[in-house]
Design an enzyme around this catalytic site. Structure first.
Site, PDB file in Angstrom:
ATOM      1  N   SER A 110       1.293  -1.626  -0.070  1.00  0.00           N
ATOM      2  CA  SER A 110       0.224  -0.371  -0.010  1.00  0.00           C
ATOM      3  C   SER A 110       1.059   1.485  -0.268  1.00  0.00           C
ATOM      4  CB  SER A 110      -0.905   0.190   1.174  1.00  0.00           C
ATOM      5  OG  SER A 110      -2.390   1.214   0.554  1.00  0.00           O
ATOM      6  N   ASP A 253      -2.222   6.483  -3.814  1.00  0.00           N
ATOM      7  CA  ASP A 253      -1.190   5.411  -3.925  1.00  0.00           C
ATOM      8  C   ASP A 253      -0.810   4.494  -4.538  1.00  0.00           C
ATOM      9  OD1 ASP A 253      -3.056   3.937  -2.930  1.00  0.00           O
ATOM     10  OD2 ASP A 253      -2.566   3.218  -1.248  1.00  0.00           O
ATOM     11  N   ASP A 255      -0.544   0.847  -4.630  1.00  0.00           N
ATOM     12  CA  ASP A 255      -2.120  -0.331  -4.754  1.00  0.00           C
ATOM     13  C   ASP A 255      -3.594   0.670  -5.814  1.00  0.00           C
ATOM     14  OD1 ASP A 255      -2.373   0.912  -2.454  1.00  0.00           O
ATOM     15  OD2 ASP A 255      -3.386  -1.238  -2.137  1.00  0.00           O
ATOM     16  N   ASP A 257      -5.957   2.326  -4.052  1.00  0.00           N
ATOM     17  CA  ASP A 257      -6.617   2.261  -3.400  1.00  0.00           C
ATOM     18  C   ASP A 257      -7.385   3.628  -2.164  1.00  0.00           C
ATOM     19  OD1 ASP A 257      -5.074   1.912  -1.457  1.00  0.00           O
ATOM     20  OD2 ASP A 257      -5.965   0.432   0.094  1.00  0.00           O
TER      21      ASP A 257
END
Length: 485
Positions: A110, A253, A255, A257
């Site tokens: 993340s 970010d 990833d 999400d």
């Protein structure tokens, strides 16, 4: 080196000895444990002899290495693998749903820096495992009681890019007004932080008819700055928005999400307000629909209820905008799985976290920056306001983040109990640490223990920054008194 094992997965820095960092041995152990617990989460479907698991990853430098170990372990456990390749976390979650898989493993740390990576574990609904399911995996991994499949029972591997199917689902949402966004002629700057945001965000914006300028678009995983989408890390994005006279800056970010916006003047929209703005849009739509049709708000939001959910450490502004449209707000313990669990229970219309995580169950129950972007741009197109003007329509709050570092973790419970006694006349919620709400002052302070260190994290919020810091200072003074006893 660091290795953190939690019910939501395993994360750590790459390298080092097993158990100290995220080593190949640790990756194999936890992937095996995930496979071994598949039967306890889902029975095999009729006519299918093996389980099927989706594997997706962000662009971290260690991603391919970790992916090879995860896929190899899954195959050796007799599990069929669908490799989603470079995919955002929400894309991998959607891939589990779209493929009818029995679970998924997301390889991403993340917002953590490039030396970190992690395994995030999904169930057959593309959602994070419950606390009990996560604990079962942690316990089994520590036993190291391996039993791999014979050669004739090895799993298979196929590859499928789910990006376009994910975007199809986003753009087909009733609340996403593609024609209105196209007609608005927006210009947007995206900071893709050298990861999968550079793959999916330009595609989304192109399909929405938005002019997109992309920063840090090389998909290398060698992040050009600290990857957490906080204002202090987004100076380059702010400057580019001003330089290009863009309507909006978007930061994701690694990833994709989490989602943070920059106003047209280069100032932060503030990530706490990402969820607030989208909730306002959805509740306003529901309220308008109810008025047109002469039905209740609850009927207008069917099959969902006019409820919003965030965790205890998120801004009160979500509660305010929900209630001004006739909805009901509820708070969960910190952690995405806790938010989604409460959302399911309440059939909530919208939920998420104050870190820029938007969860819209009309598509899937996970944080999704693509969904957040499409809904935000739809609202902006309808409101015909500049982003800075839109921000002024929401209640103003300021959050302060502090911490108390302790030499003895045994002091944590004493301090939390003392807070409950000290503020016994206020509204107290103790489902996750202690949150004290001061209704007349429209402020709160939340103290909760760290899962990994002898630390108490302190979040406080008030209409002004000074008031928020004063709240934190007051509880720190009480804690200091306890420590000194």
């Amino acid at each position: 080196m660091s290795l953190i094992k939690s019910i939501s997965g395993i994360r750590g820095t790459i390298g080092g000895k097993p158990g100290d960092g995220l080593s190949p041995i640790d990756i194999v152990k936890f992937t095996y444990a995930y496979c071994a617990t598949l039967p306890s989460r889902k029975a095999k479907e009729e006519g299918r002899s093996r389980y099927k698991v989706v594997v997706g990853r962000d662009a971290r430098m260690s991603g391919e290495m970790v992916e090879n170990l995860v896929v190899g372990t899954l195959i050796s456990c007799g599990v069929d693998v669908i490799k989603a390749g470079l995919a955002s976390t929400p894309t991998t979650e959607m891939a589990v749903i779209l493929s009818g898989a029995d679970g998924g493993i997301i390889i991403t740390a993340s917002h953590n820096p490039k030396q970190w990576n992690a395994l995030k574990l999904l169930n057959s609904k593309g959602e994070f495992l419950t606390a009990a399911e996560g604990k079962e995996i942690l316990d089994l991994a520590e036993k190291e009681d391996f039993d791999f499949a014979a050669v004739e029972d090895l799993g298979s591997v196929s590859e499928h890019d789910f990006t376009d199917e994910h975007l199809d689902a986003v753009l087909s949402l009733e609340a996403v007004d593609v024609p209105a966004v196209k007609a608005a002629g927006f210009k947007v700057v995206v900071d893709a932080i050298n990861s999968v945001g550079a793959v999916i965000m330009p595609k989304l914006l192109e399909r929405l008819g938005v002019e997109c300028i992309t920063l840090n678009s090389e998909v290398t995983g060698n992040f050009s700055h600290n990857p957490e989408p906080l204002p202090k890390n987004l100076a380059e994005l702010s400057e580019k928005v001003r330089e290009e006279k863009a309507d909006l800056g978007i930061s994701v970010d690694p990833d994709v999400d989490r989602l943070a916006f920059i106003c047209e003047d280069g100032e932060p929209f503030v990530e706490e307000y990402t969820l607030v703005s989208i909730a306002e849009y959805l509740f306003a739509r529901a309220e308008e629909k109810a008025a047109r049709e002469g039905v209740s708000l609850e009927e207008a939001t069917s099959p969902y209820k006019p409820v919003s959910v965030s965790n205890l450490s998120s801004s009160r502004a979500l509660r305010d905008v929900t209630e001004r449209h006739g909805g009901r707000y509820m708070a969960s313990a910190v952690g995405e799985v806790n938010v989604t669990t409460l959302m399911h229970k309440e059939k909530a219309l919208i939920g998420g976290e104050g870190n820029g995580g938007v969860i819209y169950p009309a598509i899937h129950s996970g944080r999704d920056a693509m969904v957040g972007t499409a809904l935000f741009l739809s609202d902006l197109a309808h409101r015909k306001l500049k982003v800075s003007e839109l921000k002024k329509t929401y209640p103003e709050y300021h959050i302060a983040k502090n911490r108390i570092e302790l030499s003895d973790s045994a002091l944590i419970d004493r301090i939390l109990e003392a807070m409950k006694n000290e503020y016994a006349d206020e509204d107290i919620n103790d489902i996750d640490g202690v949150k004290i709400s001061f209704e007349q002052k429209r402020s709160w302070v939340h103290l909760r223990r760290s899962n990994t260190e002898p630390i108490i994290r302190i979040y406080s919020e008030a209409p002004t920054a000074a008031e928020a810091e004063k709240l934190a200072a007051d509880v720190i003074a009480i804690a200091d008194r306890i420590i000194g006893c």
